[in-house]
Design a protein around this motif. Structure first.
Motif, mmCIF file in Angstrom:
data_model
loop_
_atom_site.group_PDB
_atom_site.id
_atom_site.type_symbol
_atom_site.label_atom_id
_atom_site.label_comp_id
_atom_site.label_asym_id
_atom_site.label_seq_id
_atom_site.Cartn_x
_atom_site.Cartn_y
_atom_site.Cartn_z
ATOM 1 N N ASP A 132 68.227 63.204 63.274
ATOM 2 C CA ASP A 132 66.896 62.593 63.330
ATOM 3 C C ASP A 132 65.956 63.403 64.222
ATOM 4 O O ASP A 132 64.783 63.594 63.891
ATOM 5 N N ASN A 158 66.990 59.841 55.467
ATOM 6 C CA ASN A 158 68.106 59.822 56.398
ATOM 7 C C ASN A 158 68.887 58.518 56.266
ATOM 8 O O ASN A 158 70.106 58.514 56.270
ATOM 9 N N LYS A 178 62.645 59.411 57.425
ATOM 10 C CA LYS A 178 63.580 58.405 57.926
ATOM 11 C C LYS A 178 64.236 57.671 56.761
ATOM 12 O O LYS A 178 65.389 57.298 56.845
#
Length: 140
Positions: free
Chosen positions: A112, A5, A2
């Motif tokens: 995601d 990202n 995450k």
């Protein structure tokens, strides 16, 4: 993952043009409830609209109460939903009903979901990019 990202989204890491189309969550276009999945596919067909060449995008919803296969049959004259699978779609997206609803409600991006192991894609990546861009550019 995450963190990587979020760095991609903030522009700190160079973004491959192919990946860029999948980073941003879709604008919300779903309804919750028992007819939510069916409503989402019908809305998606309208948002994408007809294609220059006939293509089939198949969604294999493999977990949840609404498990099954749904296809978007896109041709030069129409965009329709078929509530069954076919043998050789041009593009196949495999996920659960919860993840699909999170994606179509704007809560989660395709990227995601893919990085989290919650979504798989098989087939024509250029078609996947076009599909994503059409939804992002649609008037909702």
């Amino acid at each position: 993952m995450k963190e990587e990202n979020s760095q991609l989204k903030r522009g700190k890491v160079p973004v491959d043009p192919i990946i860029k189309d999948f980073l941003k969550p879709f604008p919300a276009f779903t309804k919750s409830g028992p007819k939510g999945l069916e409503h989402s596919f019908n809305k998606m067909a309208k948002l994408i609209g007809p294609m220059q060449r006939p293509v089939i995008i198949q969604f294999d919803i493999n977990k949840g109460r609404s498990a099954g296969k749904w296809c978007l049959n896109l041709s030069p004259n129409s965009a329709e939903v078929i509530k069954k699978g076919i043998e050789k779609p041009n593009l196949e997206i495999i996920t659960s009903d919860k993840v699909f609803m999170d994606i179509t409600s704007g809560k989660q991006s395709l990227f995601d979901a893919y990085l989290g192991g919650e979504l798989r894609v098989r087939g024509d990546i250029e078609l996947a990019r076009l599909f994503t861009r059409r939804i992002h550019n649609a008037k909702i």
